[in-house]
Design an enzyme around this catalytic site. Sequence first.
Site, PDB file in Angstrom:
ATOM      1  N   ARG A 237      31.981  49.233  45.794  1.00  0.00           N
ATOM      2  CA  ARG A 237      30.935  48.434  45.646  1.00  0.00           C
ATOM      3  C   ARG A 237      29.737  49.559  45.160  1.00  0.00           C
ATOM      4  O   ARG A 237      29.575  50.743  45.683  1.00  0.00           O
ATOM      5  CB  ARG A 237      30.273  47.773  46.979  1.00  0.00           C
ATOM      6  CG  ARG A 237      31.035  46.583  46.982  1.00  0.00           C
ATOM      7  CD  ARG A 237      30.966  45.479  46.141  1.00  0.00           C
ATOM      8  NE  ARG A 237      31.678  43.994  46.399  1.00  0.00           N
ATOM      9  CZ  ARG A 237      32.818  43.820  45.989  1.00  0.00           C
ATOM     10  NH1 ARG A 237      33.587  44.692  45.294  1.00  0.00           N
ATOM     11  NH2 ARG A 237      33.415  42.805  46.375  1.00  0.00           N
ATOM     12  N   GLU A 266      24.559  45.020  39.660  1.00  0.00           N
ATOM     13  CA  GLU A 266      25.526  44.403  38.745  1.00  0.00           C
ATOM     14  C   GLU A 266      24.792  43.380  38.081  1.00  0.00           C
ATOM     15  O   GLU A 266      24.420  42.391  38.988  1.00  0.00           O
ATOM     16  CB  GLU A 266      26.884  44.233  39.452  1.00  0.00           C
ATOM     17  CG  GLU A 266      27.734  45.314  39.301  1.00  0.00           C
ATOM     18  CD  GLU A 266      29.077  44.913  39.704  1.00  0.00           C
ATOM     19  OE1 GLU A 266      29.767  44.163  39.739  1.00  0.00           O
ATOM     20  OE2 GLU A 266      29.566  45.839  40.690  1.00  0.00           O
ATOM     21  N   HIS A 284      33.710  46.113  36.466  1.00  0.00           N
ATOM     22  CA  HIS A 284      34.195  45.331  37.712  1.00  0.00           C
ATOM     23  C   HIS A 284      35.494  44.854  37.726  1.00  0.00           C
ATOM     24  O   HIS A 284      35.583  43.633  37.721  1.00  0.00           O
ATOM     25  CB  HIS A 284      33.160  44.627  38.266  1.00  0.00           C
ATOM     26  CG  HIS A 284      33.344  44.393  39.857  1.00  0.00           C
ATOM     27  ND1 HIS A 284      32.361  44.001  40.930  1.00  0.00           N
ATOM     28  CD2 HIS A 284      34.704  44.353  40.717  1.00  0.00           C
ATOM     29  CE1 HIS A 284      32.810  43.956  41.956  1.00  0.00           C
ATOM     30  NE2 HIS A 284      34.061  44.101  41.984  1.00  0.00           N
TER      31      HIS A 284
HETATM   32  P1  NAD Z   1      39.628  47.330  54.072  1.00  0.00           P
HETATM   33  O1  NAD Z   1      38.933  46.668  55.213  1.00  0.00           O
HETATM   34  O2  NAD Z   1      41.253  47.258  54.249  1.00  0.00           O
HETATM   35  O3  NAD Z   1      39.258  48.910  54.304  1.00  0.00           O
HETATM   36  C1  NAD Z   1      38.073  49.444  54.373  1.00  0.00           C
HETATM   37  C2  NAD Z   1      37.905  50.774  55.029  1.00  0.00           C
HETATM   38  O4  NAD Z   1      36.737  51.163  55.294  1.00  0.00           O
HETATM   39  C3  NAD Z   1      38.343  50.418  56.692  1.00  0.00           C
HETATM   40  O5  NAD Z   1      39.532  51.281  57.276  1.00  0.00           O
HETATM   41  C4  NAD Z   1      37.222  50.816  57.380  1.00  0.00           C
HETATM   42  O6  NAD Z   1      37.381  51.035  58.858  1.00  0.00           O
HETATM   43  C5  NAD Z   1      36.530  51.790  56.558  1.00  0.00           C
HETATM   44  N1  NAD Z   1      35.112  51.865  56.771  1.00  0.00           N
HETATM   45  C6  NAD Z   1      34.261  50.888  57.091  1.00  0.00           C
HETATM   46  N2  NAD Z   1      32.902  51.279  57.477  1.00  0.00           N
HETATM   47  C7  NAD Z   1      33.128  52.629  57.167  1.00  0.00           C
HETATM   48  C8  NAD Z   1      32.282  53.806  57.142  1.00  0.00           C
HETATM   49  N3  NAD Z   1      30.877  53.523  57.507  1.00  0.00           N
HETATM   50  N4  NAD Z   1      32.735  55.064  56.981  1.00  0.00           N
HETATM   51  C9  NAD Z   1      34.014  55.383  56.550  1.00  0.00           C
HETATM   52  N5  NAD Z   1      34.964  54.296  56.518  1.00  0.00           N
HETATM   53  C10 NAD Z   1      34.440  52.871  56.746  1.00  0.00           C
HETATM   54  O7  NAD Z   1      39.179  47.056  52.713  1.00  0.00           O
HETATM   55  P2  NAD Z   1      40.051  47.224  51.274  1.00  0.00           P
HETATM   56  O8  NAD Z   1      40.935  45.942  50.962  1.00  0.00           O
HETATM   57  O9  NAD Z   1      40.632  48.523  51.067  1.00  0.00           O
HETATM   58  O10 NAD Z   1      38.879  46.739  50.317  1.00  0.00           O
HETATM   59  C11 NAD Z   1      37.762  47.981  50.236  1.00  0.00           C
HETATM   60  C12 NAD Z   1      36.590  47.425  49.567  1.00  0.00           C
HETATM   61  O11 NAD Z   1      37.056  47.610  48.013  1.00  0.00           O
HETATM   62  C13 NAD Z   1      36.267  46.255  49.532  1.00  0.00           C
HETATM   63  O12 NAD Z   1      35.257  45.989  50.784  1.00  0.00           O
HETATM   64  C14 NAD Z   1      35.502  45.915  48.281  1.00  0.00           C
HETATM   65  O13 NAD Z   1      34.164  45.935  48.496  1.00  0.00           O
HETATM   66  C15 NAD Z   1      36.135  46.713  47.307  1.00  0.00           C
HETATM   67  N6  NAD Z   1      37.040  45.849  46.204  1.00  0.00           N
HETATM   68  C16 NAD Z   1      36.619  46.156  45.082  1.00  0.00           C
HETATM   69  C17 NAD Z   1      37.424  45.524  43.884  1.00  0.00           C
HETATM   70  C18 NAD Z   1      37.020  45.597  42.489  1.00  0.00           C
HETATM   71  O14 NAD Z   1      37.662  44.721  41.863  1.00  0.00           O
HETATM   72  N7  NAD Z   1      36.618  46.798  42.258  1.00  0.00           N
HETATM   73  C19 NAD Z   1      38.244  44.612  44.599  1.00  0.00           C
HETATM   74  C20 NAD Z   1      38.696  44.489  45.874  1.00  0.00           C
HETATM   75  C21 NAD Z   1      37.843  45.098  46.775  1.00  0.00           C
END
Ligand code: NAD
Length: 319
Positions: A237, A266, A284
């Site tokens: 994000r 965005e 995105h």
């Molecule tokens: P997920 O929940 O499986 O993984 C997120 C990880 O971040 C977890 O392991 C969590 O423990 C860790 N985390 C949370 N807070 C933290 C912190 N302060 N410091 C370090 N680690 C921390 O999520 P995911 O499915 O892997 O997705 C991750 C992110 O990707 C989503 O939240 C979303 O914002 C983004 N995303 C973007 C797109 C895109 O089109 N660009 C698409 C899907 C998801």
Amino acid sequence: MKVLITREIPRAGIDLLRKHAELELDYRKGAPLSDSELKKAIKDADAVISVIPDQITREVLQSAKNLKIVSNYAVGYDNIDVKAATEMKIYVSNTPGDLTESVAEHAMALMLTVGRKIVAADRFVREGKYKYWDPMIFLGPVFSGKTLGLVGFGRIGQWFAKLAKGAFNMRILYTDISKNESAEKEFGAIYVSMDELLEQSDIVSLHVPLLPSTKHLITRREIKKMKPAAILINTSRGPIIDEDDLCVALRENWISGAGIDVYEQEPKIYAGLKELKNIVLTPHIGSATHEARIEMARMAAANVIEVLINKKPPISLVK
Ligand code: NAD
């Protein structure tokens, strides 16, 4: 029961909803709804399938009289006031899992595109500048054996580790709020502090959700710690990086480049970023594969059906 779908999504989700005669669809296919259009459209809706640009604020939720679920067509849900929804007994759901591979592949595509200067090289050819083979142009790093640092080691971070290990035998470092020993074994990943990760990685890729604790996780302080030849990738994000600081760092070549899919404001792109040659910008599109989007549509619809028809909590409830 009325289901508001704020934007066009793949047919698979709409077909699922249409199997239920009790559901009346208010299917919008145009530009994103403005705040006032959203408040008007949501007024008598029992469910809404929302997308990332829809800001589902407390005020928007208050204007809905019958709403039982906000089914977000995304994994991230920072566009929704989940606390307000929970207080108002409105479920919030997302579409995790189905887009993991697609986003990780996009992160890898950005890594390769930035490193091997694909966008600039393409422009060079189109502009008629390719007059003779030149041993010294568009040099980039080899990725085999390099170190990939993953900030956030959840679904997408782990899948990127799997790809990088399998394709390039990369060394994997990660930092997260929790250690994951089984994933460490699977990918030979090493848990390190944020500073160690920044100092040792050739590529730093962000995969944390946007939370108060992750806003501006990457500022000039963190970028200064990275290697001069390092590449920064963000498919998570926008507000996780301070774009003002990123712009200064890239302009002054503190690092070699960045690949960015998401932005602080965005769809506005920080003006300075567009002037830079060492950044690749995508709109995105991390999850933009046919397969992921079809599954996301099915999952968003299934969450609505679970609540409105089966009278159960959504399959992927966000708390
Ligand atoms: P997920 O929940 O499986 O993984 C997120 C990880 O971040 C977890 O392991 C969590 O423990 C860790 N985390 C949370 N807070 C933290 C912190 N302060 N410091 C370090 N680690 C921390 O999520 P995911 O499915 O892997 O997705 C991750 C992110 O990707 C989503 O939240 C979303 O914002 C983004 N995303 C973007 C797109 C895109 O089109 N660009 C698409 C899907 C998801």
